[in-house]
Structure formats: structure tokens, C-alpha cells
Design an enzyme around this catalytic site. Structure first.
Site, short mmCIF file in Angstrom:
data_model
loop_
_atom_site.label_atom_id
_atom_site.label_comp_id
_atom_site.label_asym_id
_atom_site.label_seq_id
_atom_site.Cartn_x
_atom_site.Cartn_y
_atom_site.Cartn_z
N HIS A 151 37.15 38.63 59.90
CA HIS A 151 38.48 39.00 60.36
C HIS A 151 39.41 39.14 59.15
CE1 HIS A 151 41.61 39.28 63.46
NE2 HIS A 151 42.41 38.71 62.56
N ASP A 200 33.77 37.85 63.09
CA ASP A 200 35.11 37.60 63.59
C ASP A 200 35.02 36.93 64.96
OD1 ASP A 200 37.75 37.67 64.42
OD2 ASP A 200 37.95 39.86 64.34
N SER A 245 44.68 43.31 63.42
CA SER A 245 44.82 41.98 64.02
C SER A 245 45.93 42.01 65.08
CB SER A 245 45.07 40.94 62.93
OG SER A 245 44.93 39.63 63.44
#
Length: 308
Positions: A280, A250, A152
Site C-alpha cells: 500500500h 496491501d 488510497s
């Protein structure tokens, strides 16, 4: 493929926070989920220390998977939208990386927003990578593999560090591994199809991206700056080989895949691997599911030089 049923069930039972985001409360909530030490994957050694760098002292955790004379090194940057995450919340990710790759993993406890203005966290990450190269003897570094990896926002730092190193003529980084990275902090919903396709119902929602990243942008991180949004960088030539892992559900899926395509167009090696049914954060939250634990084996194969 539909969202993995286990992920779907867990997401359906998660509370939906209301009101303004509170970093302190959210960090405390994350810390409460950290398992006790005796339940964590055992390794040869796990040591906390300080990397004394030109930009300051940076806490790090060194994961040594087995007894050996030398090791390749992987420097790991945790995720958390630049204001969450720690050595503890992502300890299991670092342990799995060390176990599966056989590399010595160094996790970076970089400074977080909003308490620390940009580019504090990025500076810490880059400084630790340089510190590794300067302290190879004490780390038993084999001077061959020096990889960087992150999930991320940690993936954002990976891309930014790779670019900074290239611009500085520091050519020791051998690989970059990005798990569902956030690479363009301009969250205009028309920029990438996945921002609309995966806008709601998959944990991280498009409407919340600006708010989650506001702690970072309000502390001086300009989304137009390539150090903040690595996809804004015009020239991607000369960057190290990349593994970009994305998740089907995501909102930021397409920017990661676009980064891979742009690296390829620039003549760099890039492998894009989309995990079906995943959302995600799956490396942090759902890698205990066998289908998704495979990401660590894939990372190991990439770092060994096995190419699809």
C-alpha cells in the site's frame, strides 16, 4: 512474488511509532521528506491558484505538461487517510501523471480531518471537478477528457465523486482511476481475505486501519454511508470506466478488486491491475522503482482508450 526487496529493506528500517497518533507531528514528518523544487520533474508550467466554488474557495495546483492549444484534464485527489497529505507531499505524483499522460493535472488541496467535519474534503473534491467544467475556456480544456484519479483515501474520494456526479446528472467525468483505494471503512478482518493475509509487515497494517481512519470517522464520516464507503452503494450502474490499481501486499487489496468486479457486473468498464511485490502506498513512496513507475504509463494508456 515476494515483497519487492527494495521495499522490504526500507520497511525493515522504518521506526515503529508508539502511543497515540499525532496529526500535526505526522504532517510535519511528511513535509520534511518533500524534495526541493529544483529536484522535481520539470513541466511546462506549475501554478498555484484558487478554485472559487459554491462550497468555498479551494486551493489547487495546475500542472501543464507542455505548450498546447487544448488539453484533456485530470483532477487528482491525494491520499493520506483523510488527515494527511498535501499538494507538496504528492507533488511528484501529480507531476508524473501530467508528464506521462499529457493531460493538464489539477491537484486538489482539500480540507482535512479532524479539523474539518465530513463531508468537507469530499465536497471540495467534487466542487473542483464541477469548477473545471465551468471554467473550461480559461483552462483550455478540450471538453473531451475529464478524468479523476486518487491514491488510497484519494481513491475513496474518486469513487464517491463519480457516484455523486452520476446522481446529480453531471455526466462529464470520462474516467476514474483509483490507486489502492480504501473503499470500505468497516475494517472487520473477516470482510476481505487480504485484511488477514496482509495484516502485518507491509507498512500499512490491518490493526492500525481503524485508528488511522478514526480522525475521519470521528469527524462525522459514517462507514455505513456510501459516500464514505463506496462499496456500500447498492447500484453501480452508469459510472465511468475505471482503472483500479491494487498492490499484492496491501490489506485493502481485495476491496479495490471487489469494486472492479462489481462495476463489471453493473455493466461498467473496469480494469483491475494488481502490482506484484508492491505494498500500500507504492505510487506515492516507491514509484521511483522502475517496476512501479510503470503505473503512470498504464494510467496514460487507460486514459487514451487502450484496453487490455
Amino acid at each position: 512474488m515476494a515483497l519487492h526487496p527494495t521495499i522490504a529493506e526500507i520497511l525493515a528500517n522504518l521506526p515503529h511509532p508508539e502511543g497515540p497518533l499525532d496529526p500535526a507531528a505526522m504532517r510535519a514528518g511528511d513535509d520534511a521528506q518533500v524534495p526541493p523544487l529544483e529536484e522535481r520533474l520539470p513541466l511546462h508550467t506549475v501554478d498555484d491558484t484558487i478554485a472559487h466554488t459554491p462550497t468555498g474557495d479551494v486551493p489547487i495546483r495546475i500542472y501543464t505538461p507542455a505548450d498546447a492549444d487544448t488539453y484533456g484534464v485530470l483532477v487528482y485527489f491525494h491520499g493520506g487517510a483523510f488527515f494527511l497529505g498535501s499538494l507538496e507531499t504528492h507533488d511528484h505524483v501529480a507531476r508524473s501523471l501530467a508528464h506521462e499522460t499529457g493531460l493538464k493535472v489539477i491537484a486538489v488541496d482539500y480540507r482535512l480531518a479532524p479539523e474539518n467535519a465530513f463531508p468537507a474534503g469530499l465536497d471540495d473534491c467534487y466542487a473542483v471537478v464541477r469548477w473545471v467544467a465551468d471554467h473550461g475556456d480559461e483552462l483550455a480544456w478540450d471538453e473531451n477528457t475529464l478524468a479523476i484519479a486518487g491514491d488510497s483515501s484519494g481513491g475513496t474520494f474518486v469513487a464517491a465523486v463519480a457516484a455523486l456526479a452520476h446522481d446529480d446528472g453531471f455526466e462529464r467525468i470520462t474516467h476514474q482511476v483509483l490507486y489502492y483505494p480504501s473503499l470500505d471503512l468497516d475494517f472487520d478482518v473477516d470482510r476481505y481475505p487480504s485484511l488477514r493475509q496482509n495484516a502485518e509487515g507491509y507498512g500499512v497494517e490491518t490493526a492500525g486501519l481503524k485508528g488511522f481512519n478514526s480522525f475521519y470517522t470521528d469527524s462525522g464520516a459514517d462507514p455505513a454511508d456510501p459516500r464514505v464507503s463506496p462499496l456500500k452503494r447498492t447500484d453501480l450502474t452508469g459510472l465511468p470506466p475505471a482503472l483500479i490499481v491494487t498492490a499484492q501486499y496491501d490489506p485493502m487489496r481485495d476491496e479495490g478488486e471487489h469494486y472492479g468486479a462489481r462495476l463489471t457486473d453493473a455493466g461498467a468498464e473496469a480494469t483491475v491491475s494488481r502490482y506484484a511485490g508492491a505494498n500500500h502506498g507504492f505510487v506515492q513512496h516507491f514509484s521511483w522503482i522502475p517496476d512501479y513507475h510503470q503505473v503512470f504509463a498504464e494510467t496514460a494508456a487507460f486514459l487514451r482508450g487502450d484496453r487490455k
